[in-house]
Write an enzyme that holds these catalytic residues in place. Structure first.
Site, mmCIF file in Angstrom:
data_model
loop_
_atom_site.group_PDB
_atom_site.id
_atom_site.type_symbol
_atom_site.label_atom_id
_atom_site.label_comp_id
_atom_site.label_asym_id
_atom_site.label_seq_id
_atom_site.Cartn_x
_atom_site.Cartn_y
_atom_site.Cartn_z
ATOM 1 C CB VAL A 222 -0.970 -0.001 1.197
ATOM 2 C CG1 VAL A 222 -1.899 1.210 1.120
ATOM 3 C CG2 VAL A 222 -1.794 -1.282 1.223
ATOM 4 C CE1 TYR A 223 6.121 5.142 2.483
ATOM 5 C CE2 TYR A 223 7.371 3.725 1.018
ATOM 6 C CZ TYR A 223 7.269 4.887 1.752
ATOM 7 O OH TYR A 223 8.297 5.796 1.751
ATOM 8 C CG LEU A 224 6.406 -0.030 -2.971
ATOM 9 C CD1 LEU A 224 6.789 -0.074 -1.496
ATOM 10 C CD2 LEU A 224 6.798 -1.346 -3.647
#
Length: 262
Positions: free
Chosen positions: A168-170
């Site tokens: 999700v961060y990516l």
């Protein structure tokens, strides 16, 4: 009185256009954000910075203010849009219209695909992407009134190199490229520049404490074209250029500082 840039680093650039300019930095109490705060204060800018960590933010603000810097720390949760807008308004009230925005706040907490819930997904988007848009929205009228400004969105090479373990961060960091380009188009006619600053693996205290292992040291050595380690001040040096008038014709671009990894 605005302090003169220190003479302790004679090989570092000094940007006269930053002197007296109001700069807003999110996530400014530690790591890369702290390096931003220190670098802009050393240039004689008026620096407002936001962070959840009140103790660290107060310490940094007191240290810099004791040396004559003009700084304003506000504790704020950037995922709370009302609180974010309020903190920005406080910085504006003290220093005047905001000319430079550094959207730095983020959280690279590791997570597995199978463990992500809808609530976690939404919270991750809020801390890693959503606030960048609403901070830009809040300062754009200031920049338009000033005749221009610079918005710098913090990206990451993590999605470019397909780093595992935090999808999700990516996804958010990849989306910042689209946010940057769309804002650059929509705000450019008002002479507002929008760029992405894309770091590699920067050796902040948090990164070293949580993630740096002997095998990752070997990975860095193999992946980077240049030897050595990326430090927060390397990222800050690029941020100064993108904020200053020297980069007046740079917009809608990704400026990667990663020692040649990506």
């Amino acid at each position: 009185m605005i302090p003169s840039p220190p003479a302790t680093q004679p090989n570092s650039a000094v940007y006269p256009s930053l002197r007296g300019r109001t700069v807003l930095i999110s996530g400014g109490a530690s790591g890369i954000g702290e390096a931003f705060v220190r670098a802009f204060a050393a240039q004689g800018a008026q620096v407002g910075f936001l962070d959840l960590d009140a103790a660290a933010g107060d310490r940094l603000a007191q240290e810099l203010a004791s040396g004559g810097a003009r700084v304003e720390f506000r504790q704020a949760d950037v995922t709370d849009t009302a609180a974010l807008r309020s903190a920005i308004a406080t910085v504006r009230q003290r220093f005047g219209p905001i000319a430079v925005l550094l959207n730095n706040a983020a959280n690279d907490q590791r997570h597995a695909v199978a463990e992500v819930t809808p609530d976690y997904f939404d919270r991750s988007v809020a801390v890693n992407l959503r606030h960048q848009f609403f901070a830009a929205q809040a300062v754009a009228p200031d920049m338009a009134a000033l005749g221009g400004g610079s918005i710098i969105n913090l990206g990451s090479i993590s999605w470019m190199i397909k780093d595992p373990g935090y999808p999700v961060y990516l996804s958010c960091k990849a989306a910042i490229q689209g946010l940057t380009r769309s804002l650059a188009r929509d705000l450019g006619k008002r002479n507002i520049r929008v760029n992405s600053l894309v770091p590699g693996w920067v050796m902040t205290e948090r990164q070293v404490r949580l993630w740096l292992k002997p095998e990752s040291e070997a990975e860095i050595d193999a992946a980077q074209c240049l030897p050595g380690r990326l430090l927060p001040q390397h990222i800050a040096a690029m941020a100064l250029f993108l904020a200053a008038d020297d980069s007046r014709m740079c917009t809608a671009q990704d400026f990667v500082v990663d020692a040649g990894w990506a």
